[in-house]
Design a protein around this motif. Sequence first.
Motif, PDB file in Angstrom:
ATOM      1  N   GLY A  19     -10.917  31.746   3.401  1.00 30.64           N
ATOM      2  CA  GLY A  19      -9.600  32.319   3.646  1.00 30.64           C
ATOM      3  C   GLY A  19      -8.495  31.283   3.543  1.00 30.64           C
ATOM      4  N   PHE A  20      -8.760  30.086   4.075  1.00 29.08           N
ATOM      5  CA  PHE A  20      -7.756  29.021   3.972  1.00 29.08           C
ATOM      6  C   PHE A  20      -7.492  28.666   2.522  1.00 29.08           C
ATOM      7  CE2 PHE A  20      -6.863  24.475   3.454  1.00 29.08           C
ATOM      8  CZ  PHE A  20      -5.599  24.458   4.011  1.00 29.08           C
ATOM      9  N   LYS A  21      -8.557  28.589   1.722  1.00 29.47           N
ATOM     10  CA  LYS A  21      -8.391  28.213   0.318  1.00 29.47           C
ATOM     11  C   LYS A  21      -7.650  29.289  -0.481  1.00 29.47           C
ATOM     12  CE  LYS A  21     -12.332  25.071   0.166  1.00 29.47           C
ATOM     13  NZ  LYS A  21     -13.757  24.889  -0.227  1.00 29.47           N
ATOM     14  N   GLN A  22      -7.637  30.516   0.011  1.00 26.33           N
ATOM     15  CA  GLN A  22      -6.851  31.573  -0.621  1.00 26.33           C
ATOM     16  C   GLN A  22      -5.368  31.461  -0.290  1.00 26.33           C
ATOM     17  OE1 GLN A  22      -7.763  34.017  -2.807  1.00 26.33           O
ATOM     18  NE2 GLN A  22      -9.814  33.117  -2.856  1.00 26.33           N
ATOM     19  N   GLY A  23      -5.033  30.625   0.705  1.00 29.01           N
ATOM     20  CA  GLY A  23      -3.642  30.504   1.122  1.00 29.01           C
ATOM     21  C   GLY A  23      -3.236  31.523   2.165  1.00 29.01           C
ATOM     22  N   TRP A  24      -4.215  32.069   2.891  1.00 29.07           N
ATOM     23  CA  TRP A  24      -3.950  33.128   3.860  1.00 29.07           C
ATOM     24  C   TRP A  24      -3.784  32.619   5.289  1.00 29.07           C
ATOM     25  CZ3 TRP A  24      -8.583  36.742   2.224  1.00 29.07           C
ATOM     26  CH2 TRP A  24      -8.353  37.211   0.919  1.00 29.07           C
ATOM     27  N   HIS A  25      -3.901  31.322   5.502  1.00 30.33           N
ATOM     28  CA  HIS A  25      -3.948  30.808   6.875  1.00 30.33           C
ATOM     29  C   HIS A  25      -3.076  29.570   7.035  1.00 30.33           C
ATOM     30  CE1 HIS A  25      -7.039  33.677   7.941  1.00 30.33           C
ATOM     31  NE2 HIS A  25      -7.720  33.328   6.865  1.00 30.33           N
ATOM     32  N   GLU A  26      -1.773  29.768   6.885  1.00 34.97           N
ATOM     33  CA  GLU A  26      -0.831  28.682   7.145  1.00 34.97           C
ATOM     34  C   GLU A  26      -0.919  28.266   8.615  1.00 34.97           C
ATOM     35  OE1 GLU A  26       0.850  32.081   8.930  1.00 34.97           O
ATOM     36  OE2 GLU A  26      -0.019  31.870   6.931  1.00 34.97           O
ATOM     37  N   ARG A  27      -0.777  26.995   8.875  1.00 36.38           N
ATOM     38  CA  ARG A  27      -0.803  26.466  10.252  1.00 36.38           C
ATOM     39  C   ARG A  27      -1.992  27.047  11.019  1.00 36.38           C
ATOM     40  NH1 ARG A  27       1.938  26.700  15.313  1.00 36.38           N
ATOM     41  NH2 ARG A  27       2.628  24.635  15.991  1.00 36.38           N
ATOM     42  N   ASN A  28      -1.739  27.736  12.143  1.00 31.70           N
ATOM     43  CA  ASN A  28      -2.832  28.334  12.916  1.00 31.70           C
ATOM     44  C   ASN A  28      -2.903  29.844  12.710  1.00 31.70           C
ATOM     45  OD1 ASN A  28      -0.360  28.579  14.378  1.00 31.70           O
ATOM     46  ND2 ASN A  28      -1.504  29.186  16.206  1.00 31.70           N
ATOM     47  N   GLY A  29      -2.391  30.313  11.567  1.00 28.65           N
ATOM     48  CA  GLY A  29      -2.352  31.750  11.307  1.00 28.65           C
ATOM     49  C   GLY A  29      -3.721  32.346  11.029  1.00 28.65           C
ATOM     50  N   GLY A  30      -3.920  33.586  11.497  1.00 34.04           N
ATOM     51  CA  GLY A  30      -5.147  34.328  11.246  1.00 34.04           C
ATOM     52  C   GLY A  30      -6.240  34.006  12.237  1.00 34.04           C
ATOM     53  N   ASN A  31      -7.261  34.845  12.255  1.00 31.80           N
ATOM     54  CA  ASN A  31      -8.369  34.668  13.195  1.00 31.80           C
ATOM     55  C   ASN A  31      -9.582  35.464  12.745  1.00 31.80           C
ATOM     56  OD1 ASN A  31      -7.196  37.302  14.276  1.00 31.80           O
ATOM     57  ND2 ASN A  31      -5.704  35.827  15.045  1.00 31.80           N
ATOM     58  N   LEU A  32     -10.723  35.121  13.321  1.00 26.16           N
ATOM     59  CA  LEU A  32     -11.996  35.728  12.942  1.00 26.16           C
ATOM     60  C   LEU A  32     -12.888  35.834  14.173  1.00 26.16           C
ATOM     61  CD1 LEU A  32     -14.111  36.594  10.730  1.00 26.16           C
ATOM     62  CD2 LEU A  32     -14.704  34.161  10.555  1.00 26.16           C
ATOM     63  N   THR A  33     -13.569  36.984  14.314  1.00 30.76           N
ATOM     64  CA  THR A  33     -14.575  37.139  15.362  1.00 30.76           C
ATOM     65  C   THR A  33     -15.815  37.784  14.766  1.00 30.76           C
ATOM     66  OG1 THR A  33     -13.620  39.267  16.043  1.00 30.76           O
ATOM     67  CG2 THR A  33     -12.952  37.306  17.292  1.00 30.76           C
ATOM     68  N   TYR A  34     -16.949  37.490  15.395  1.00 33.95           N
ATOM     69  CA  TYR A  34     -18.243  38.003  14.930  1.00 33.95           C
ATOM     70  C   TYR A  34     -19.105  38.356  16.121  1.00 33.95           C
ATOM     71  CZ  TYR A  34     -23.047  37.936  13.155  1.00 33.95           C
ATOM     72  OH  TYR A  34     -24.346  38.254  12.878  1.00 33.95           O
ATOM     73  N   ARG A  35     -19.645  39.569  16.143  1.00 33.30           N
ATOM     74  CA  ARG A  35     -20.554  40.001  17.216  1.00 33.30           C
ATOM     75  C   ARG A  35     -21.977  39.623  16.844  1.00 33.30           C
ATOM     76  NH1 ARG A  35     -23.324  44.877  18.015  1.00 33.30           N
ATOM     77  NH2 ARG A  35     -22.159  45.833  16.271  1.00 33.30           N
ATOM     78  N   MET A  36     -22.584  38.807  17.672  1.00 33.93           N
ATOM     79  CA  MET A  36     -23.905  38.261  17.390  1.00 33.93           C
ATOM     80  C   MET A  36     -25.013  39.295  17.601  1.00 33.93           C
ATOM     81  SD  MET A  36     -23.173  34.643  19.358  1.00 33.93           S
ATOM     82  CE  MET A  36     -24.885  34.096  19.369  1.00 33.93           C
ATOM     83  N   THR A  37     -26.092  39.159  16.830  1.00 35.17           N
ATOM     84  CA  THR A  37     -27.272  39.985  17.031  1.00 35.17           C
ATOM     85  C   THR A  37     -28.086  39.413  18.203  1.00 35.17           C
ATOM     86  OG1 THR A  37     -28.719  38.691  15.573  1.00 35.17           O
ATOM     87  CG2 THR A  37     -27.363  40.417  14.544  1.00 35.17           C
ATOM     88  N   ASP A  38     -29.021  40.197  18.707  1.00 32.72           N
ATOM     89  CA  ASP A  38     -29.879  39.717  19.797  1.00 32.72           C
ATOM     90  C   ASP A  38     -30.687  38.498  19.368  1.00 32.72           C
ATOM     91  OD1 ASP A  38     -28.963  41.771  21.403  1.00 32.72           O
ATOM     92  OD2 ASP A  38     -30.706  43.065  21.071  1.00 32.72           O
ATOM     93  N   ASP A  39     -31.176  38.502  18.132  1.00 28.51           N
ATOM     94  CA  ASP A  39     -31.944  37.351  17.639  1.00 28.51           C
ATOM     95  C   ASP A  39     -31.073  36.107  17.556  1.00 28.51           C
ATOM     96  OD1 ASP A  39     -34.224  38.868  17.430  1.00 28.51           O
ATOM     97  OD2 ASP A  39     -34.051  39.203  15.267  1.00 28.51           O
ATOM     98  N   GLU A  40     -29.825  36.269  17.155  1.00 24.47           N
ATOM     99  CA  GLU A  40     -28.918  35.121  17.064  1.00 24.47           C
ATOM    100  C   GLU A  40     -28.575  34.586  18.456  1.00 24.47           C
ATOM    101  OE1 GLU A  40     -26.757  36.406  12.859  1.00 24.47           O
ATOM    102  OE2 GLU A  40     -25.932  37.073  14.788  1.00 24.47           O
ATOM    103  N   VAL A  41     -28.432  35.475  19.413  1.00 22.60           N
ATOM    104  CA  VAL A  41     -28.181  35.031  20.791  1.00 22.60           C
ATOM    105  C   VAL A  41     -29.365  34.201  21.284  1.00 22.60           C
ATOM    106  CG1 VAL A  41     -27.868  35.786  23.172  1.00 22.60           C
ATOM    107  CG2 VAL A  41     -26.654  36.966  21.326  1.00 22.60           C
ATOM    108  N   ALA A  42     -30.569  34.682  21.042  1.00 22.84           N
ATOM    109  CA  ALA A  42     -31.763  33.944  21.472  1.00 22.84           C
ATOM    110  C   ALA A  42     -31.841  32.586  20.784  1.00 22.84           C
ATOM    111  CB  ALA A  42     -33.012  34.762  21.169  1.00 22.84           C
ATOM    112  N   GLU A  43     -31.482  32.539  19.526  1.00 23.42           N
ATOM    113  CA  GLU A  43     -31.499  31.297  18.752  1.00 23.42           C
ATOM    114  C   GLU A  43     -30.456  30.312  19.260  1.00 23.42           C
ATOM    115  OE1 GLU A  43     -31.797  30.382  13.958  1.00 23.42           O
ATOM    116  OE2 GLU A  43     -30.418  31.934  14.652  1.00 23.42           O
TER     117      GLU A  43
END
Length: 276
Positions: A19-43
């Motif tokens: 996203g940054f390389k696309q030019g979509w995130h000047e300074r601290n602009g934009g954000n991302l979240t991801y809901r983890m799976t149960d296996d990823e939580v265990a890992e």
Amino acid sequence: MAMEDLAFIKGFCRLCDDGFKQGWHERNGGNLTYRMTDDEVAEAKPFFEEPREWVKMGVRGENLAGQYFVSTGSGKYMRNVLEDPYANIGIVEINETGDAFHIVWGLANGARPTSEFESHYMNHCVAAARTDGADRVIYHAHTPGIIEMSFVVPLGDRVFTRILWQMMTECVVVFPTGVGVVPWMVPGGPAIAEASSELMQTYDAIVWAHHGLFAAGPDFDTTFGLAHTVEKAAEIYLAARAANGGSDDFLNKISDKGLRDTCRDFGIKINEAFVD
């Protein structure tokens, strides 16, 4: 092995960098979240730290209570995520009532999740319910084409959707339900979270007028691809409009029949409210 070596963390960081390389995130602009799976939580749990204090969100979503999310940090720069994940992103746990979180990894030196975490969480709740748990990614980017469109196009779901569908053949395939549009609102609070979550019941992509794009999907590639497609269509529209003397009364465009035929051949259900 460290947290940064886990596949879902690598995927998260790559999206931030893309996203940054696309030019979509000047300074601290934009954000991302991801809901983890149960296996990823265990890992990931062997790398968790002593949890910090609980923080009330101002919104409640009971269907994702107890879940874990990866989040970019408030005031953090997307361009720095790939180089130093521990300082710029973190993992939070939602409490049992779905109205508070605490940090269990990352966001070093007292950093916090994105200031728009409330909007992300409410939209995660809606997207998960709508897709039977399949959607796990919420991505917000300051996409310039979409922002520019919001200055010259009426702020309505139907008009935005029809313009974008008619710009590239693949658009109606990638987002056949269309896009929702939220008029300009102060970011980071319950009001824009609620307005966005209402639209997320129907759409995978939401325009925040004069602000950017909000997109949901099951994985990093699909979600980034959705945002990329919407933004590219917006850029084509603006370029074609400029080349046409500022008018969008174009000589040629994809017809409504063409949109329907495309969806028929791809086995996709089009949003009938947006075609004549």
